[in-house]
Motif scaffolding. Structure first.
Motif, mmCIF file in Angstrom:
data_model
loop_
_atom_site.group_PDB
_atom_site.id
_atom_site.type_symbol
_atom_site.label_atom_id
_atom_site.label_comp_id
_atom_site.label_asym_id
_atom_site.label_seq_id
_atom_site.Cartn_x
_atom_site.Cartn_y
_atom_site.Cartn_z
ATOM 1 N N GLY A 205 53.568 78.682 -15.359
ATOM 2 C CA GLY A 205 52.148 79.153 -16.118
ATOM 3 C C GLY A 205 52.229 79.566 -17.162
ATOM 4 O O GLY A 205 52.379 78.696 -18.074
ATOM 5 N N TYR A 206 51.492 80.549 -17.792
ATOM 6 C CA TYR A 206 50.823 80.875 -19.350
ATOM 7 C C TYR A 206 50.287 81.757 -19.336
ATOM 8 O O TYR A 206 49.803 82.474 -18.374
ATOM 9 N N PHE A 207 50.271 82.757 -20.226
ATOM 10 C CA PHE A 207 49.648 84.200 -20.852
ATOM 11 C C PHE A 207 49.739 84.553 -22.073
ATOM 12 O O PHE A 207 50.538 84.276 -23.128
ATOM 13 N N GLY A 208 47.954 84.712 -22.549
ATOM 14 C CA GLY A 208 47.660 85.354 -23.592
ATOM 15 C C GLY A 208 46.611 85.858 -23.518
ATOM 16 O O GLY A 208 45.998 86.236 -22.729
ATOM 17 N N MET A 209 45.817 85.506 -24.419
ATOM 18 C CA MET A 209 44.275 86.229 -24.557
ATOM 19 C C MET A 209 43.123 85.524 -25.305
ATOM 20 O O MET A 209 43.511 84.349 -25.718
ATOM 21 N N GLN A 210 41.894 85.671 -24.606
ATOM 22 C CA GLN A 210 41.342 84.992 -24.799
ATOM 23 C C GLN A 210 39.811 85.375 -25.503
ATOM 24 O O GLN A 210 39.450 86.296 -25.008
ATOM 25 N N VAL A 211 38.956 84.443 -26.389
ATOM 26 C CA VAL A 211 37.577 84.914 -26.508
ATOM 27 C C VAL A 211 36.985 84.196 -25.845
ATOM 28 O O VAL A 211 36.897 83.076 -25.786
ATOM 29 N N ASN A 212 35.874 84.943 -24.703
ATOM 30 C CA ASN A 212 34.995 84.192 -23.894
ATOM 31 C C ASN A 212 33.590 84.417 -23.944
ATOM 32 O O ASN A 212 33.269 83.258 -23.266
ATOM 33 N N SER A 213 33.067 85.284 -24.568
ATOM 34 C CA SER A 213 31.749 85.391 -25.526
ATOM 35 C C SER A 213 31.885 86.431 -26.233
ATOM 36 O O SER A 213 32.433 87.398 -27.025
ATOM 37 N N PRO A 214 30.517 86.083 -26.866
ATOM 38 C CA PRO A 214 30.109 87.069 -28.022
ATOM 39 C C PRO A 214 30.471 89.009 -27.822
ATOM 40 O O PRO A 214 30.845 90.247 -28.547
ATOM 41 N N VAL A 215 30.689 88.921 -26.283
ATOM 42 C CA VAL A 215 30.057 90.493 -26.081
ATOM 43 C C VAL A 215 31.642 90.839 -25.168
ATOM 44 O O VAL A 215 32.414 91.871 -24.334
ATOM 45 N N GLU A 216 32.728 89.181 -24.001
ATOM 46 C CA GLU A 216 34.059 89.680 -23.814
ATOM 47 C C GLU A 216 35.041 88.867 -24.229
ATOM 48 O O GLU A 216 35.330 87.430 -24.347
ATOM 49 N N ARG A 217 36.118 89.575 -24.123
ATOM 50 C CA ARG A 217 37.032 89.426 -24.175
ATOM 51 C C ARG A 217 38.415 89.522 -23.041
ATOM 52 O O ARG A 217 37.893 90.328 -22.446
ATOM 53 N N ARG A 218 39.472 88.583 -22.953
ATOM 54 C CA ARG A 218 40.436 88.359 -22.087
ATOM 55 C C ARG A 218 42.088 88.471 -22.892
ATOM 56 O O ARG A 218 42.327 88.146 -23.602
ATOM 57 N N ILE A 219 42.650 88.932 -21.601
ATOM 58 C CA ILE A 219 44.180 88.890 -21.376
ATOM 59 C C ILE A 219 44.209 88.267 -20.342
ATOM 60 O O ILE A 219 44.114 88.630 -19.290
ATOM 61 N N ILE A 220 45.041 86.902 -19.915
ATOM 62 C CA ILE A 220 45.103 85.733 -18.991
ATOM 63 C C ILE A 220 45.978 85.584 -18.803
ATOM 64 O O ILE A 220 46.597 85.385 -19.300
ATOM 65 N N PHE A 221 46.761 85.227 -17.781
ATOM 66 C CA PHE A 221 47.771 85.138 -17.061
ATOM 67 C C PHE A 221 47.599 83.830 -15.444
ATOM 68 O O PHE A 221 46.987 84.709 -14.830
ATOM 69 N N SER A 222 48.538 83.282 -15.839
ATOM 70 C CA SER A 222 47.766 82.547 -14.096
ATOM 71 C C SER A 222 49.603 81.697 -14.164
ATOM 72 O O SER A 222 50.477 81.205 -15.509
ATOM 73 N N VAL A 223 49.424 81.196 -12.893
ATOM 74 C CA VAL A 223 50.575 79.852 -12.653
ATOM 75 C C VAL A 223 49.840 79.436 -11.741
ATOM 76 O O VAL A 223 49.342 78.850 -10.906
#
Length: 419
Positions: A205-223
């Protein structure tokens, strides 16, 4: 044949061969690989048709290439319009305005000729000037010919993302990685839309942070699931599926597909460029399964937040293949440069030993290996590792390069919330 005639024949053959080598074949930069600036608005870059529905002139349409050889360069547009129009075309400091005829068929429209003085990245820039119909032009391709096209490089595919780049962290042999800690800092201006900065990756898996749109950012974790299904999670047997055991407050969790399948979780969080963020992974093997849990340190709250915990089947191992990566996942802005710093990575073994990870091996993806994109790199500076991609500038790292940062010697202090 006498000696004089024989020498003359050899000279003619040599001159012909030299001329043939100098005349590099013409190439076409496909319309579907173009980019619009400052945004893909009032124009569409179509997988099937190239540049279409170009109705506004508030942006430019750009075709990038890398010239490996100096020499002459002739530019021709393959274009059509629904009524007579005019388009500005510029490259290498030369600009011409050309007329696009009203036609149902694509027409070869000669534009200009220039001389490329040195190897490097160049861009053919189109801008709408005048139109009598709905569009400035539909552009199927930009054709280039001349001696400067010898060994020319460009993206021939509609995959307009930048190459993904990775830092792979060697772990001392025989050490079981129970905990994996890392930090990320993204410089201001490098946090482009459609970018994933991944701190703590491992074999499942992986774990990090993402820029999804001009108004939304995320912390993402997937397996990932077991079984190797590439697209649809509905096809994955239950015994091969990752199971969510827990998730943090306000965290969304679900299954995913399309890039393999598995369990996905994300927390919408407005992380900021210029700040340093901390990530922590935990692994607990039990029989033939392993439970992976991700924690993110929320600086505003000064505490660690549970993102999610997943049980992975057909595993039973501690974390392996530790890595970080930088990914551009949006097509529209795959030409914009991105850079992230990755550092202070540590592991804690199942015996309680902290080990600092000060070396990283550089790698990249299929886009780089196919030489569809040449603009990527990484290294170490100011005590951090860094990765960058896109921007159409020369690579400064190659697959397998080894980077090293200075050791801090101070393991992180972790105080997890108690439930």
């Amino acid at each position: 044949m006498n000696k004089k005639t024989f020498l003359s024949a050899l000279l003619a053959i040599g001159l012909f061969a030299t001329h043939a080598l100098a005349q590099a074949p013409a190439v076409e930069l496909p319309g579907f690989a173009a980019y619009a600036d400052p945004a893909e608005e009032n124009v569409e870059i179509s997988y099937n048709k190239g540049v279409v529905n170009w109705t506004g002139n508030g942006n430019t349409v750009n075709f990038y290439f890398h010239a490996a050889t100096a020499g002459s360069l002739k530019v021709v547009l393959l274009a059509k319009a629904d009524a007579d129009s005019k388009v500005s075309v510029s490259v290498n400091g030369i600009e011409k305005i050309v007329s696009i005829p009203n036609s149902n068929e694509y027409t070869n429209i000669p534009v200009l000729q220039t001389n490329i003085k040195k190897p490097g990245f160049y861009c053919v820039v189109l801008k709408g000037v005048e139109k009598k119909g709905n569009v400035y032009a539909d552009v199927k391709a930009v054709a280039l010919s001349g001696t400067a096209t010898k060994e020319i490089q460009f993206n021939p595919k509609p995959w307009r993302r930048a190459a993904s780049v990775h830092l792979n962290y060697p772990v001392p042999e025989g050490k079981n990685v129970e905990w994996f800690y890392g930090e990320i800092k993204v410089p201001e201006g490098e946090d482009k839309l459609g970018t994933y900065f991944m701190s703590c990756g491992f074999h499942r898996g992986y774990f990090g942070m993402q820029v999804n749109s001009p108004v939304e950012r995320r912390i993402i974790f997937s397996v990932w699931d077991a079984g190797g299904e590439p697209e649809e999670r509905s096809k994955v047997k239950y015994e091969d599926q990752v199971v969510m055991l827990a998730k943090g407050d306000s965290v969304d969790a679900s299954g995913f597909g399309g890039e393999g399948t598995g369990g996905h979780s994300h927390w919408v969080y407005n992380w900021k460029a210029g700040e340093t963020y901390r990530f922590l992974m935990h692994s607990v093997p039990a029989g033939n399964t392993t439970t992976y849990t991700a924690y993110f340190y929320v600086p505003e709250h000064r505490e660690w937040k549970l993102i999610a915990s997943f049980r992975a089947p057909k595993d039973g191992k501690y974390m392996g293949h530790l890595y970080s990566f930088l990914e551009n996942f949006s097509f529209e802005n795959g030409h914009l440069g991105r850079k992230g710093y990755f550092g202070n990575h540590w592991i804690k073994t199942n015996s309680g030993e902290w080990i600092e990870l000060t070396k990283a091996k550089f790698s990249n993806d299929a886009t780089a290996k196919a030489k569809d994109r040449l603009d990527f790199g990484g290294g170490a500076e100011n005590g951090w590792f860094y990765l960058w991609n896109s921007g159409f500038k020369p690579a400064n790292a190659q697959y397998g390069d080894l980077f090293e940062r200075p050791a801090t010697g101070t393991p992180p202090v972790i105080e997890l919330p108690k439930f």
